[in-house]
Design an enzyme around this catalytic site. Structure first.
Site, PDB file in Angstrom:
ATOM      1  N   CYS A   8      71.246 -84.964 -90.024  1.00 20.57           N
ATOM      2  CA  CYS A   8      70.728 -84.828 -91.381  1.00 20.57           C
ATOM      3  C   CYS A   8      70.191 -86.154 -91.924  1.00 20.57           C
ATOM      4  CB  CYS A   8      71.800 -84.265 -92.304  1.00 20.57           C
ATOM      5  SG  CYS A   8      73.308 -85.245 -92.372  1.00 20.57           S
TER       6      CYS A   8
ATOM      7  N   HIS B 295      76.850 -84.331 -96.451  1.00 20.45           N
ATOM      8  CA  HIS B 295      75.500 -84.061 -95.950  1.00 20.45           C
ATOM      9  C   HIS B 295      74.517 -85.012 -96.609  1.00 20.45           C
ATOM     10  CE1 HIS B 295      72.359 -81.668 -94.099  1.00 20.45           C
ATOM     11  NE2 HIS B 295      71.774 -81.484 -95.267  1.00 20.45           N
TER      12      HIS B 295
END
Length: 1748
Positions: free
Chosen positions: A680, A766
């Site tokens: 990510c 994230h």
């Protein structure tokens, strides 16, 4: 010996009890007296030492003691040694009264006790001090002599005219004369600080004490002489550090001969020797002291091995250094030993052996040896010049030795016994008068050297005569211990007239002296000198610790005691006390508290006139707890250079503290790490940069080490800020991370490019790119206001310290867990709210019972809820509660409520918070808290609440925004009191909440110092505390008990008591009383930890003290605490401690390093180690030979040396190989058979298309139906997703179960219960009488089949066994590739116990009649054993196999080592019908118990295998342990001789069932084939009940054996299994590689011609035809040669095999040895091929002619 033979002969008869009765009678009394006299539990490693000292310790006692061995030595001294020697009225000095009265009861001659207070501690030990000296004729001074000097002892004799003898005990390590390191560290350790010796008994630091270092002088003097007194000093006994001395007035008449005997003394030491000093260097003697056995073995090893590498001596040393008996050897000594062995490995004795030398040869040798002597005699001028120089050098010395004595030394410089005789003659001239006081001081310091042996030249050097300059020039190089020679006694002073004897003129003797001098400087040395020097250095004498004792002459004496000790006390009450104590007086009643026994000699009990200063013990400062796993960066092969920081390697203007992580320089062009699954961060950066994520990853690979890019944290958690910093350097940008309303900056401060990352804390966390509309702007003000609680938590400080958290986590509830708890509460299994329905009449609202029922209904439809959460965790008393209490007093956190597990803890919260009364509702126990609401929920001792309580709280209170958890995962968990509660079925809260623990606070404000020291815990409690035992019971004390039943009984009696579990979270100012009963052994380590950490002042143990004995059934943690031994938390909580990030100081700043996974990178930056001095190459090739220093070839044998390379072997395994060359040629060689061809024509096949049959072969079914589930995971034995297929409706791999441990995590756990049989305890398996009886039956049955006499024992053939060792080594080196052996280097690790076996699952796709279309099947387990087991017992099995092959009857067929052609020939010769009896077993390997061990032992004893090898085999079979637990003595696949022992066991069982003496029988492991229809023996039903096996015999016409149908015509491969294998290979694309193997198997039956149809069942004709059709379609022209009539030559088979990529077992067996050798080096062999290779190697290499 005769008695032992009688015992062995009668042990199995009815006379066993009669003959052993006298032994039992004599042992009972001795054992009883030992248990009574020595009741303390001595460590098992010290019991043999005490027995060797003559102390009768049984090792069966149960009373704990912190230094039990020293206590045993003291008891032996008092009640054995002193009690027996006391035959006149005597006085005892310095002893506790209680101990004195016990001694007086033993011997009434001990009349009085006199104690003197010389130290403040003595007031506690000696309640009645004496004011005068004793008047008896004999004194006994107990453990105090080391505090007195000879002056004081002589003063004692002067002050006591009646005193004739004095017995004294002395505690001093003899080796303190040469080192400050103990030679017996298990028994004692010590250190020397200037003039003080600090003594620690048995590692018990609390019992350590100080004494003068010159106490050793008492062991060096033989007499004390003053002008008016003469005393003799005798050392009566020495028990390690304890010595018994006798000092008595000397007799007027002494034996004159006694003056001629030297007074030498020696002490017991480990068997050791001293290594020589290195050239021009001096190494302390202690670091050159090595075990003699290890040196001798290493000396032999370095000369016996043919290929010696530089690492081999170090590997050999490693196999010895971890042995407990060598714990006295220092690490420097081990290093010196391996270096010395390496550098001297090439040295050999300078000798030669020549027979029949001629006179001329002898004359040449004589002239060569005396050339310098002849030259000196021929040149008188040279001789005169040299001798004049020598004389001039001597003129500066006023005293010198006579030339007549010196010439012996010149002729033979420091070699041979002549020098010792020379020095002895000089020493005899020395005056033997006693030493003066000044000389004695110097002499006692110099005499402590290792005692020499009589003929050791180094010993004579250790006396080091002060010779003239000429003799010093002739001295040889220093010998071990010669550094002590400069401290020895000068002897030249004893020759006052020596200088006058140098006047005689030069004679032939002077020429000889000059000859020796010239030889010394010009060389070469004489052959005798070279040999003596070789023996001196490479065969040093054994080390002996001792010295010569000397008399001591004193000018005066000192007072024994200070004058203050002999004055009457001033206090009238004290003066009234009797003195001395009369013999009849009894000691005062001892206190009820059981005191901790004292050490053997402590300062408090043996202080003397001038005692050493005693400093109080202090707790050492504890270092922070660091990770136990080493960083892989040090061994990263992708890097070069030392470890440094990223900022130093790639300098730039980084933001502060963002580029300080460890890193190394990456090697250009190194292999790139695989792209990470969690990318990510790369995706978020790529959205703001022109580079793709793959390009960013490639850039990282040019900077970051491979270990960093493949670390578990990166794979599991994702990329972090370290990778972001590296990318910022590569692309020159700066980045901002917006996380939890905070902004963190990374990268280059001066960069113009600015990027932004948004980090969601998750879970999982994230990274994302910012919204384009926001253009990377920070969160809005409204979002900031919503998270004001987060900012307040992270910014809150108390006394300058932050909360021990790193971030505010997000927690999501699980309604299913809440539903479980609500249902149990509703049903009354957990909690008591459902019993409070009567309260509804007193209030207007619903009752608690109704509200619980309502809450249970809400849980049915509740959705998961996410809230903020922090978790404060730490050791008991670390102060988790106090900062939270101060936080709750701030305005932001005013809307809170607190949940506690008990009312006691709730009361503490109320008193600490001190809120107004109307706020008391905020503090509740866990049940009533479910009925209240607040935004902030604080749960104290979360782990003491039911599982699912946190989830239920979030459902019950929808207003909760923040949860604060307090708790210690190391302490106890909640356990329901109802047996019907299902709450226990939920998973524990500990692993669920561990990810939320950012830091574990490892310190304590509560526990006292003595408890903190046990855990190496930083402590802020000023109280020292105590851990004691007591016999009293205090009703009002803090009594901690084990069970609720004891609590109820105590409350009924009016006593205060609480369970240990309920006391969790509470703090006691008074001591805690821990009650010990039978439930103590059942306490978990968590509960024990709770009990020890409740009190601020100390702990009392009361009740049954046997649970403190450290024995089986006791409490281990309590035992360690009581004995003062360290408690290592990883030993008790291994699954928790290693997951905690421990800190040992309050947190003052937080790390700003993040990862995209679940947890942030909260660990502090590790310390960067210093670069190594000699970096090793990253990879060492297996053929690397530059480190070989010795490479000896065979001196005789065959022209082709059958040796394989051993350069790749680990050094620890190299020592296990014998490296014996196979020199005797085999008398039997493999010859091709001359028998006729089975058939000269090809069989007629009813043609059938292979693919047509294959299309309809596999039935349509759902493969998932056959899978099983284990712990919510589904097995993977029938995979079908994403698998190609084209010949059927599904992939052909579904035909049978496939075992793939790499992709099926359930395979091994689900197979354990079927494949392994475990012992109930860790105790060894005991051979039962039933096992012995059945084992003998099996052995006799096996001998009957072989037509052997079971009572005959064959002599042991040593030469043949050596050949078996060589063959076994050859097989182990050739059966696996070198890379495989290197990868399994741990198999030879000395730290791996040889009884431990690693179990793993075998990867295979087994296709046979039993597995086709079958269900889920348990895998086959393989046992990985230590190389020591394989290389030691492997030759034994090969030795047995050789005799069995030669003596096996022709009608018995073993398939091992035979080819399918051999099977076909045997069937054609022996089988007369196709009717047969076959047998199948249930759990064949697992059903072999003790009878199999007895059977194997009898087979080995028949061949006279050495008993040590038999004992090793039995020990291994009865003590096997695995990672899953201890196993019974079952058969393990992987142990030496698995196939042979299984086959023999199978044959013996079959012969017990049927009479096989004339029946053609084929056996192979658990498979068998008996020709004809047989009837069982009459006694079979009785024997069958004794066996653990379950047999399934069957009689049929067409029987299978090892996958072949047999008959008089021969054998044929089962076409059904072969057809299925062809289908699978065709579908997965491996048919081309496997076709040669399958075609070879098919050709065995195909070559029979039309007769093959007589062997096959009719339903298999189509499959045989389909296989033939497939081979005709797919086989190449060269491969189809196998289908032609006749036998195929060996060369054709080898060519086909070498071109194939897959080799089956039958195909492998038909290859030549050369082809098999090439195949084994080509690729890794399957384990089945490895076991098949052994008998083939033996057939070719073993000399069958040696067997007689």
């Amino acid at each position: 010996m005769a008695f032992q033979l009688a015992l062995d002969a009668l042990s199995s008869t009815t006379h066993r009890d009669s003959i052993s009765a006298p032994l039992l009678d004599s042992s009972v009394s001795q054992l009883q007296s030992s248990l009574e006299l020595f009741p303390y539990t001595v460590p098992k490693e010290l019991v043999p030492q005490l027995n060797r000292m003559g102390i009768q310790v049984s090792g069966l006692t149960s009373t704990p003691h912190p230094h039990a061995a020293h206590k045993t030595l003291e008891l032996n001294l008092l009640f054995n040694h002193w009690a027996k020697s006391c035959n006149v009225d005597s006085a005892v000095v310095f002893m506790k009264p209680s101990k004195f009265f016990k001694l007086q009861e033993k011997n009434s001659h001990f009349k009085s006790l006199h104690n003197y207070r010389l130290h403040p501690h003595d007031s506690n030990r000696y309640p009645h001090p004496s004011t005068s000296l004793p008047t008896e004729k004999r004194f006994y001074i107990h453990d105090s002599l080391m505090y007195f000097t000879p002056h004081q002892i002589s003063g004692l004799f002067e002050s006591c005219p009646n005193l004739l003898s004095l017995y004294a005990s002395l505690v001093v390590p003899p080796e303190s004369s040469m080192t400050d390191l103990s030679l017996n560290p298990d028994l004692y350790r010590y250190s020397i600080h200037k003039s003080t010796l600090h003594y620690t008994p048995e590692g018990h630091s609390a019992g350590s004490y100080n004494q003068p270092v010159n106490a050793l002088d008492w062991l060096k003097i033989s007499a004390i002489q003053t002008p008016s007194l003469s005393l003799s000093v005798s050392v009566l006994e020495s028990w390690g550090p304890l010595h018994s001395l006798l000092i008595e007035r000397s007799s007027q008449t002494q034996n004159p001969d006694s003056q001629k005997i030297k007074d030498l003394i020696s002490f017991q030491t480990p068997q050791a020797l001293i290594l020589p000093n290195p050239d021009s260097l001096a190494v302390p003697l202690r670091h050159r002291l090595v075990p003699q056995k290890t040196y001798d073995a290493l000396f032999t090893y370095t000369r016996a091995t043919r290929t010696l590498r530089t690492s081999d001596p170090a590997g050999f040393v490693r196999t010895q250094s971890n042995k407990p008996e060598f714990n006295w050897v220092t690490s420097q000594a081990w290093d010196n030993l391996q270096t010395y062995a390496l550098l001297t490995a090439s040295y050999r004795p300078p000798v030669s052996y020549t027979l029949h030398r001629s006179p001329l040869t002898k004359l040449k040798e004589l002239l060569t040896r005396n050339a310098l002597k002849l030259a000196a005699m021929a040149s008188p001028a040279l001789t005169l010049a040299i001798f004049t120089t020598m004389t001039a050098l001597n003129t500066n010395s006023s005293k010198a030795l006579s030339f007549s004595a010196l010439k012996i030394h010149l002729l033979n410089p420091l070699t041979g016994p002549e020098l010792l005789h020379f020095q002895t003659s000089v020493l005899q001239q020395k005056n033997s008068a006693p030493l003066s006081q000044a000389e004695a001081k110097q002499e006692l310091d110099k005499s402590a050297v290792p005692a020499p042996s009589e003929h050791d030249s180094s010993a004579s050097q250790s006396t080091s005569l002060s010779l003239s300059a000429s003799s010093q020039l002739l001295s040889t190089e220093k010998h071990p211990g010669s550094e002590l020679s400069s401290k020895a006694i000068p002897v030249s002073t004893s020759c006052p007239s020596a200088s006058k004897q140098l006047a005689p003129p030069l004679t032939a003797e002077s020429h000889s002296s000059v000859n020796a001098l010239l030889r010394k400087f010009l060389g070469p040395n004489s052959p005798q000198s070279n040999l003596d020097n070789y023996n001196l250095h490479l065969h040093p004498e054994s080390f002996t610790l001792g010295w010569k004792r000397r008399p001591l002459l004193l000018d005066s004496h000192s007072s024994f005691l200070p004058s203050s000790c002999l004055q009457p006390p001033a206090s009238p009450s004290i003066a009234a006390a009797p003195h001395p104590l009369p013999p009849a007086q009894k000691p005062p009643r001892p206190p009820t508290t059981v005191p901790t026994p004292k050490p053997l000699a402590s300062p408090s009990q043996t202080q003397a006139a001038q005692p050493a200063t005693q400093s109080p013990p202090s707790i050492p400062q504890t270092a922070p707890v660091t990770s136990l796993l080493p960083a892989p960066l040090e061994t990263d092969d992708s890097c070069a250079g030392p470890i440094s920081t990223f900022q130093d390697l790639f300098p730039a203007s980084y933001y502060p503290h963002t580029a300080n992580f460890p890193c190394r320089s990456k090697i250009p062009g190194y292999l790139e790490a695989p792209y990470p699954p969690l990318d990510c961060m790369l995706v978020a950066l790529s959205a703001q940069m022109p580079q793709s994520p793959q390009e960013l990853w490639s850039a990282l690979n040019t900077l970051m080490p491979l270990s960093a890019l493949t670390s578990p944290s990166l794979r599991v958690l994702g990329l972090g800020t370290e990778e972001l910093t590296a990318l910022s350097y590569y692309y020159h940008f700066q980045a901002e991370i917006h996380s939890d309303n905070e902004i963190y900056r990374f990268g280059i401060q001066t960069a113009s490019t600015k990027l932004c990352l948004i980090r969601d804390s998750g879970p999982p966390a994230h990274f994302t790119a910012p919204d384009p509309l926001r253009a990377g702007s920070p969160p809005s003000r409204s979002q900031t206001n919503e998270n004001s609680l987060r900012r307040s938590l992270l910014g809150f400080r108390l006394n300058g310290n932050l909360l021990p958290i790193d971030q505010v986590h997000s927690f999501t509830s699980e309604p299913s867990r809440a539903k479980n708890l609500a249902s149990n509460m509703k049903n009354g299994f957990d909690g008591i709210l459902t019993t409070l329905a009567a309260l509804s009449s007193l209030s207007s609202g619903p009752s608690p019972r109704d509200r619980i029922f309502t809450l249970d209904g809400i849980c049915d439809f509740a959705l998961p809820k996410t809230v903020d959460l922090i978790h404060l965790s730490g050791f008991a008393g670390c102060g988790k509660t106090h900062p939270i209490q101060q936080l709750l007093k701030t305005p932001h956190f005013h809307n809170f409520r607190v949940v506690t597990p008990t009312t006691n803890l709730r009361s503490e919260w109320k008193s600490d918070m001190a809120l107004p009364a109307h706020h008391n509702w905020r503090f509740s126990t866990w049940e009533s808290a479910l009925l209240k609401h607040a935004e902030i929920l604080v749960i104290d001792e979360i782990y003491k609440l039911p599982r699912g309580y946190l989830d239920l709280s979030l459902i019950a209170d929808p207003t909760v925004k923040l949860v604060i958890l307090l708790g210690d995962p190391l302490q106890g968990e909640y356990h329901s009191t109802s047996a019907h509660s299902s709450n226990l079925r939920l998973s524990s809260e500990i692993p669920r909440l561990l990810p939320f623990i950012d830091y574990y606070c490892y310190w304590s404000y509560r526990v006292p110092k003595c408890v903190a020291k046990l855990f190496s815990l930083p402590c802020f409690n000023p109280s020292e505390g105590f851990i004691k035992t007591t016999l009293d019971f205090f009703p009002s004390a803090n009594n901690l008990v084990n069970s609720h039943s004891v609590v109820h009984i105590s409350e009924a009696c009016g006593w205060n008591a609480v369970t240990i579990s309920s006391s969790q979270g509470c703090t006691f100012s008074d001591p805690a009383f821990i009650h010990l009963d039978r439930n103590t052994a059942l306490l978990s380590p968590s509960n024990c930890l709770v009990a020890l950490t409740r009190s601020r002042s100390g702990v009392y143990f009361k009740g049954d003290f046997t649970f403190l004995s450290s024995l089986s059934g006791s409490s281990r943690m309590f035992s360690l605490a009581y004995s003062g031994q360290p408690i290592h938390l990883p030993d008790f909580f291994p699954e928790i401690v290693f997951q905690l990030n421990m800190i040992t100081a309050p947190l003052t700043k937080r790390s700003s390093s993040f990862r995209s996974g679940f947890q942030p990178n909260i660990s502090s930056a590790p310390k960067i180690p210093a670069p190594p001095n000699l970096p090793c190459p990253p990879h060492i090739p297996t053929n690397y030979s530059k480190d070989v220093i010795v490479n000896n070839q065979a001196l005789y044998g065959e022209s082709l040396e059958r040796r394989l390379s051993v350069l790749h072997l680990p050094p620890t395994r190299m020592t296990l190989h014998s490296d014996i060359n196979i020199t005797a040629p085999s008398s039997s060689s493999f010859q091709p058979s001359d028998e006729p061809v089975p058939s000269d024509h090809t069989a007629v096949y009813p043609g059938f298309d292979f693919f047509t049959l294959a299309a309809h072969f596999l039935p349509a079914h759902d493969p998932e139906v056959k899978e099983i589930e284990l712990k919510d995971q589904t097995s993977q034995q029938f995979p079908w997703l994403n698998l190609d297929f084209h010949i059927s409706c599904q992939t052909s791999s579904l035909i049978s179960a496939r075992h793939q441990p790499g992709s099926d995590s359930t395979l091994l756990p689900a197979s354990l219960h079927k494949r392994l049989r475990f012992r109930p305890t860790a105790a060894p398996y005991q051979i039962t009488p039933s096992d012995s009886f059945l084992g003998n039956c099996l052995y006799r049955s096996w001998c009957q089949v072989y037509r052997r006499d079971p009572n005959v024992r064959l002599p042991f053939n040593e030469a043949l066994f050596l050949e078996c060792i060589a063959v076994n080594d050859y097989a182990q080196l050739s059966s696996k590739t070198q890379a495989t052996i290197v990868a399994n280097a741990s198999r030879s690790d000395p730290d791996w116990r040889h009884t431990f076996v690693k179990i793993f699952a075998k990867s295979q796709h087994k296709v046979n009649d039993g597995s086709i279309f079958g269900p889920w099947k348990a895998c086959q387990t393989l046992a990985l054993m230590h190389d020591y087991v394989i290389l030691t017992l492997g030759p034994v099995k090969k030795y047995q196999r050789l005799f069995d092959q030669l003596e096996r009857p022709s009608h018995i067929y073993y398939h091992a080592g035979n080819t399918p052609h051999d099977l076909r020939r045997w069937c054609s010769k022996h089988l007369e019908t196709s009717h047969c009896t076959t047998n199948d077993y249930t759990a064949f390997d697992q059903s072999q118990h003790g009878e199999a061990v007895v059977f194997e032992v009898l087979k080995m004893r028949r061949l006279s295998i050495p008993e040590n090898l038999i004992s090793l085999h039995v020990h291994l079979k009865t003590n096997v342990e695995t990672q899953f637990g201890p196993l019974t003595c079952m058969r393990l696949t992987g142990e030496p001789g698995t196939y042979d022992d299984n086959t023999d066991y199978n044959l013996a069982v079959l012969n017990l069932q049927y009479d096989l003496r004339k029946t053609p029988t084929l056996v192979s492991g658990d498979d068998s084939y008996l020709s004809g229809t047989l009837s069982p023996r009459s006694n079979w039903p009785f024997v069958k009940e004794l066996l653990h096996l379950r047999l399934k015999p069957s009689s049929l016409i067409d029987g299978l054996f090892c996958g072949y149908y047999l008959g008089p015509q021969g054998c044929i491969r089962n076409p059904l299994a072969l057809f299925a294998k062809l289908m699978i290979a065709e579908d997965d694309g491996s048919a081309f590689d496997k076709l040669p193997s399958y075609l070879t198997e098919f050709s065995i039956g195909h070559g029979l011609g039309d007769s093959l149809w007589q062997l096959l069942p009719s339903d298999l004709v189509l499959y045989q035809s389909a296989c033939f059709d497939y081979f005709c379609r797919k086989a190449t022209r060269s491969q189809k040669i196998l289908l032609q009539p006749g036998l195929v030559d060996q060369e054709t088979l080898d060519k086909i095999a070498l071109s194939a990529k897959f080799i089956s077992r039958p195909f492998y067996s038909m290859l030549s040895s050369h082809a098999r050798s090439l195949i084994s080096t080509k690729f890794k062999l399957d384990s089945s091929l490895t076991t098949l290779q052994d008998p083939m190697v033996e057939f070719e290499l073993l000399p069958f002619s040696n067997v007689q």
